[in-house]
Design an enzyme around this catalytic site. Structure first.
Site, PDB file in Angstrom:
ATOM      1  CG  HIS A  78      -2.098  -0.891   1.098  1.00 34.15           C
ATOM      2  ND1 HIS A  78      -3.269  -0.715   1.793  1.00 34.15           N
ATOM      3  CD2 HIS A  78      -2.301  -1.966   0.316  1.00 34.15           C
ATOM      4  CE1 HIS A  78      -4.133  -1.646   1.445  1.00 34.15           C
ATOM      5  NE2 HIS A  78      -3.560  -2.433   0.561  1.00 34.15           N
ATOM      6  CE1 TYR A 207      -5.159   4.004   8.579  1.00 35.41           C
ATOM      7  CE2 TYR A 207      -5.691   3.860  10.915  1.00 35.41           C
ATOM      8  CZ  TYR A 207      -4.944   3.457   9.829  1.00 35.41           C
ATOM      9  OH  TYR A 207      -3.970   2.492   9.997  1.00 35.41           O
ATOM     10  N   PRO A 299      -3.892   0.718  18.811  1.00 35.03           N
ATOM     11  CG  PRO A 299      -5.687  -0.682  18.275  1.00 35.03           C
ATOM     12  CD  PRO A 299      -5.071   0.074  19.405  1.00 35.03           C
ATOM     13  CE  LYS A 303       4.386   3.735  13.398  1.00 33.13           C
ATOM     14  NZ  LYS A 303       4.018   3.125  12.113  1.00 33.13           N
ATOM     15  CE1 TYR A 391      -1.124   4.027   9.383  1.00 34.57           C
ATOM     16  CE2 TYR A 391      -0.024   3.282   7.392  1.00 34.57           C
ATOM     17  CZ  TYR A 391      -1.041   3.158   8.319  1.00 34.57           C
ATOM     18  OH  TYR A 391      -1.972   2.146   8.197  1.00 34.57           O
TER      19      TYR A 391
HETATM   20  P1  RFL Z   1       1.915 -11.372  21.762  1.00 34.31           P
HETATM   21  O1  RFL Z   1       1.465 -11.471  20.333  1.00 34.31           O
HETATM   22  O2  RFL Z   1       0.938 -11.006  22.782  1.00 34.31           O
HETATM   23  O3  RFL Z   1       2.589 -12.770  22.114  1.00 34.31           O
HETATM   24  C1  RFL Z   1       2.949 -13.101  23.440  1.00 34.31           C
HETATM   25  C2  RFL Z   1       2.911 -14.607  23.565  1.00 34.31           C
HETATM   26  O4  RFL Z   1       3.316 -14.972  24.897  1.00 34.31           O
HETATM   27  C3  RFL Z   1       2.453 -16.003  25.365  1.00 34.31           C
HETATM   28  N1  RFL Z   1       2.462 -16.002  26.850  1.00 34.31           N
HETATM   29  C4  RFL Z   1       3.174 -16.884  27.574  1.00 34.31           C
HETATM   30  N2  RFL Z   1       3.985 -17.888  27.203  1.00 34.31           N
HETATM   31  C5  RFL Z   1       4.562 -18.599  28.198  1.00 34.31           C
HETATM   32  N3  RFL Z   1       4.344 -18.369  29.527  1.00 34.31           N
HETATM   33  C6  RFL Z   1       3.529 -17.385  29.923  1.00 34.31           C
HETATM   34  N4  RFL Z   1       3.324 -17.174  31.227  1.00 34.31           N
HETATM   35  C7  RFL Z   1       2.914 -16.577  28.942  1.00 34.31           C
HETATM   36  N5  RFL Z   1       2.064 -15.534  28.981  1.00 34.31           N
HETATM   37  C8  RFL Z   1       1.803 -15.193  27.702  1.00 34.31           C
HETATM   38  C9  RFL Z   1       1.095 -15.635  24.770  1.00 34.31           C
HETATM   39  O5  RFL Z   1       0.223 -16.759  24.719  1.00 34.31           O
HETATM   40  C10 RFL Z   1       1.501 -15.153  23.380  1.00 34.31           C
HETATM   41  O6  RFL Z   1       1.508 -16.198  22.432  1.00 34.31           O
HETATM   42  O7  RFL Z   1       3.140 -10.344  21.897  1.00 34.31           O
HETATM   43  P2  RFL Z   1       4.337 -10.000  20.883  1.00 34.31           P
HETATM   44  O8  RFL Z   1       4.961 -11.255  20.331  1.00 34.31           O
HETATM   45  O9  RFL Z   1       5.161  -9.013  21.584  1.00 34.31           O
HETATM   46  O10 RFL Z   1       3.615  -9.316  19.616  1.00 34.31           O
HETATM   47  C11 RFL Z   1       2.987  -8.071  19.733  1.00 34.31           C
HETATM   48  C12 RFL Z   1       1.813  -7.972  18.769  1.00 34.31           C
HETATM   49  O11 RFL Z   1       0.985  -9.106  18.913  1.00 34.31           O
HETATM   50  C13 RFL Z   1       0.989  -6.688  19.003  1.00 34.31           C
HETATM   51  O12 RFL Z   1       1.822  -5.598  19.294  1.00 34.31           O
HETATM   52  C14 RFL Z   1       0.149  -6.319  17.764  1.00 34.31           C
HETATM   53  O13 RFL Z   1      -0.828  -7.277  17.521  1.00 34.31           O
HETATM   54  C15 RFL Z   1      -0.518  -4.943  17.961  1.00 34.31           C
HETATM   55  N6  RFL Z   1      -1.416  -4.577  16.848  1.00 34.31           N
HETATM   56  C16 RFL Z   1      -0.915  -4.056  15.671  1.00 34.31           C
HETATM   57  N7  RFL Z   1       0.417  -3.914  15.501  1.00 34.31           N
HETATM   58  C17 RFL Z   1       0.928  -3.471  14.300  1.00 34.31           C
HETATM   59  O14 RFL Z   1       2.155  -3.343  14.173  1.00 34.31           O
HETATM   60  N8  RFL Z   1       0.111  -3.159  13.227  1.00 34.31           N
HETATM   61  C18 RFL Z   1      -1.241  -3.278  13.320  1.00 34.31           C
HETATM   62  O15 RFL Z   1      -1.928  -3.055  12.333  1.00 34.31           O
HETATM   63  C19 RFL Z   1      -1.807  -3.708  14.586  1.00 34.31           C
HETATM   64  N9  RFL Z   1      -3.132  -3.860  14.744  1.00 34.31           N
HETATM   65  C20 RFL Z   1      -2.799  -4.744  17.003  1.00 34.31           C
HETATM   66  C21 RFL Z   1      -3.634  -4.359  15.920  1.00 34.31           C
HETATM   67  C22 RFL Z   1      -3.359  -5.271  18.165  1.00 34.31           C
HETATM   68  C23 RFL Z   1      -4.723  -5.405  18.274  1.00 34.31           C
HETATM   69  N10 RFL Z   1      -5.223  -5.968  19.474  1.00 34.31           N
HETATM   70  C24 RFL Z   1      -6.168  -7.004  19.520  1.00 34.31           C
HETATM   71  C25 RFL Z   1      -4.574  -5.658  20.721  1.00 34.31           C
HETATM   72  C26 RFL Z   1      -5.007  -4.496  16.018  1.00 34.31           C
HETATM   73  C27 RFL Z   1      -5.564  -4.985  17.207  1.00 34.31           C
HETATM   74  C28 RFL Z   1      -7.052  -5.047  17.286  1.00 34.31           C
HETATM   75  C1  PHB Z   2      -5.695  -4.176  10.903  1.00 29.33           C
HETATM   76  O1  PHB Z   2      -5.860  -4.436   9.694  1.00 29.33           O
HETATM   77  O2  PHB Z   2      -5.948  -5.007  11.789  1.00 29.33           O
HETATM   78  C2  PHB Z   2      -5.212  -2.829  11.295  1.00 29.33           C
HETATM   79  C3  PHB Z   2      -4.765  -1.956  10.321  1.00 29.33           C
HETATM   80  C4  PHB Z   2      -4.333  -0.686  10.675  1.00 29.33           C
HETATM   81  C5  PHB Z   2      -4.355  -0.308  12.002  1.00 29.33           C
HETATM   82  C6  PHB Z   2      -4.780  -1.186  12.989  1.00 29.33           C
HETATM   83  C7  PHB Z   2      -5.227  -2.455  12.627  1.00 29.33           C
HETATM   84  O3  PHB Z   2      -3.971   0.958  12.332  1.00 29.33           O
END
Ligand code: RFL
Ligand code: PHB
Length: 403
Positions: A78, A207, A299, A303, A391
């Site tokens: 994109h 957005y 989110p 980032k 971004y």
């Molecule tokens: P995770 O993915 O939470 O993984 C952590 C892992 O640790 C396990 N765990 C344990 N394992 C052993 N012993 C324990 N006691 C434990 N406790 C926990 C868990 O089961 C899990 O598997 O962290 P990590 O690896 O640091 O990754 C971070 C990302 O997942 C997170 O920052 C992103 O998903 C945030 N996020 C977004 N980030 C982006 O860069 N671009 C995006 O577009 C974006 N969109 C989002 C998002 C997060 C969202 N939510 C649901 C919070 C959109 C949403 C809606």
């Molecule tokens: C997503 O596709 O899940 C998504 C995209 C952009 C964002 C957050 C989440 O800023």
């Protein structure tokens, strides 16, 4: 009597989300031994629908880890996104504003799957469904991770522990009180997300700041859409049938923007709270925190996963310096290097979230001011450039000490 056994490795990685898996892969390629310990099953980890947008820095790292092939084949490049506010719709041309930089739309689930498959085919050790995970002695040269697995007690003796266990993990929680300072802001709303096998509303992301609240129209492919609505923190999933979701989306965006909206049954629906959080320093003795274990961003700026990737880049470099160059420099500077990038991403995510959402306590003047700011940003070369630069992701290099 339950049996127990002990394993020896160089780095014990707690958590097999994207941070833990990516670190494992980079260490493997550098010839450094690591064991991964994950509380959930592999299927559970793959079922979590989260991030969708990857920065160039993250793409480069996935390539470096040798897992970028499918992302390049199936991910969507994109070069811009649309912003909508009170009838105004404007494209933010990321490529034109940043000297050609773009982002990749490729789901976290797919990144995780690619990393899991690479780990499995290299025969690297991962303990899924590990129970009662404990970290011990990480303030000494001989840390240990102990857990229950398949009826056995397993002890992992190591040189370092990488706490990649997310916001609710055990690693940060076990750092002695006072050794880390935490900073936190909880936003007074959440994001209700829906995934559906329908054609996305637009070929790029939208957005939208509307009087009924924020909307994000995202996607995973040309046939799979991801939409988010700002909702009160008190809302629950049973209040949101698919029909109610689509109706609210139409109300917020209006008939003109929704003319080509295709709706369909949801294949996933969830509500996520929004938070800004940082723990510093990100290291205590021989324990390093990386990714969501150390920091959370709302989110809106996309980032979270990208910051997890940059932490892992710094950590893998630090461990390479330690094992291959016999230097402590990377280990000693790990936290400072990460935090400088983390705080800049925190600032951008907070700013973009505040600008685009309606807060329950906002007075009418706050809404007027936010509109004026959006109007300014979208009609100023400097405003647009700043938005675009953040971004697509800030470079890694500025985080060098002293720069
Ligand atoms: P995770 O993915 O939470 O993984 C952590 C892992 O640790 C396990 N765990 C344990 N394992 C052993 N012993 C324990 N006691 C434990 N406790 C926990 C868990 O089961 C899990 O598997 O962290 P990590 O690896 O640091 O990754 C971070 C990302 O997942 C997170 O920052 C992103 O998903 C945030 N996020 C977004 N980030 C982006 O860069 N671009 C995006 O577009 C974006 N969109 C989002 C998002 C997060 C969202 N939510 C649901 C919070 C959109 C949403 C809606
Ligand atoms: C997503 O596709 O899940 C998504 C995209 C952009 C964002 C957050 C989440 O800023």
């Amino acid at each position: 009597m339950p049996q127990s056994h002990t394993i020896r490795t160089q780095v014990a990685i707690v958590g097999a989300g994207p941070a833990g898996l990516l670190l494992g892969q980079l260490l493997h390629r550098a010839g450094i031994d690591a064991v991964l310990i994950e509380r959930q099953s592999a299927d559970y980890v793959l079922g979590r629908i989260r991030a969708g947008v990857l920065e160039q820095v993250t793409m480069d790292l996935l390539d470096e880890a040798g897992v970028g092939q499918r992302m390049h084949a199936e991910g969507l490049v994109h070069s811009g996104f649309d912003m909508v506010c009170e009838g105004l719709r404007k494209r933010v041309d990321l490529a034109a504003l940043t000297g050609g930089k773009t982002v990749m739309v490729y789901g976290q689930t797919e990144v995780t799957r690619d990393l899991m498959e690479a780990r499995q085919s290299a025969g690297l050790p991962t303990y899924y469904e590990a129970q009662s995970v404990q970290i011990q002695d990480f303030d000494t040269a001989h840390p240990r991770v102990v857990f229950e697995h398949g009826g056995h007690t397993v002890g992992v003796e190591c040189d370092f522990i990488a706490g990649c266990d997310g916001f609710h993990g055990v690693c940060r929680a076990n750092v002695p009180q006072g050794a880390m300072q935490t900073f936190e802001k909880v936003y007074p709303f959440g994001w209700l997300g829906i995934l559906s096998d329908t054609q996305p509303l637009h070929h790029e992301l939208i957005y939208a700041s509307t009087v009924r609240g924020f909307v994000l129209c995202s996607q995973r492919s040309h046939t799979r859409s991801r939409y988010y609505l700002q909702v009160p923190l008190t809302d629950t999933l049973d209040q949101w049938s698919d029909e109610a979701f689509w109706d609210e989306l139409r109300l917020r965006l209006g008939p003109q923007q929704c003319a080509s909206l295709v709706t369909g049954p949801s294949i996933e629906k969830s509500i996520a709270p929004l938070r800004s959080f940082v723990a510093e320093p990100m290291r205590f003795g021989r324990l390093f925190l990386a990714g969501d274990a150390a920091h959370i961003v709302p989110p809106t700026g996309a980032k979270g996963l990208n910051l997890a990737a940059s932490d892992v880049k710094y950590l893998s470099q630090a461990l390479r310096d330690f094992y291959l160059e016999r230097s402590n420099a990377g280990v000693d500077h790990y936290s400072d290097r990460c935090l400088r990038r983390v705080w800049r991403a925190e600032r951008f995510s907070w700013w973009f979230t505040t600008l685009m959402h309606r807060f329950p306590a906002d007075a009418t003047i706050d809404n007027k001011l936010k509109y004026a700011e959006l109007d300014y940003v979208l009609h100023s070369e400097a405003g647009l450039r700043s938005l675009a630069e953040n971004y697509v992701g800030l470079p890694l290099d500025f985080a060098q000490a002293g720069a």
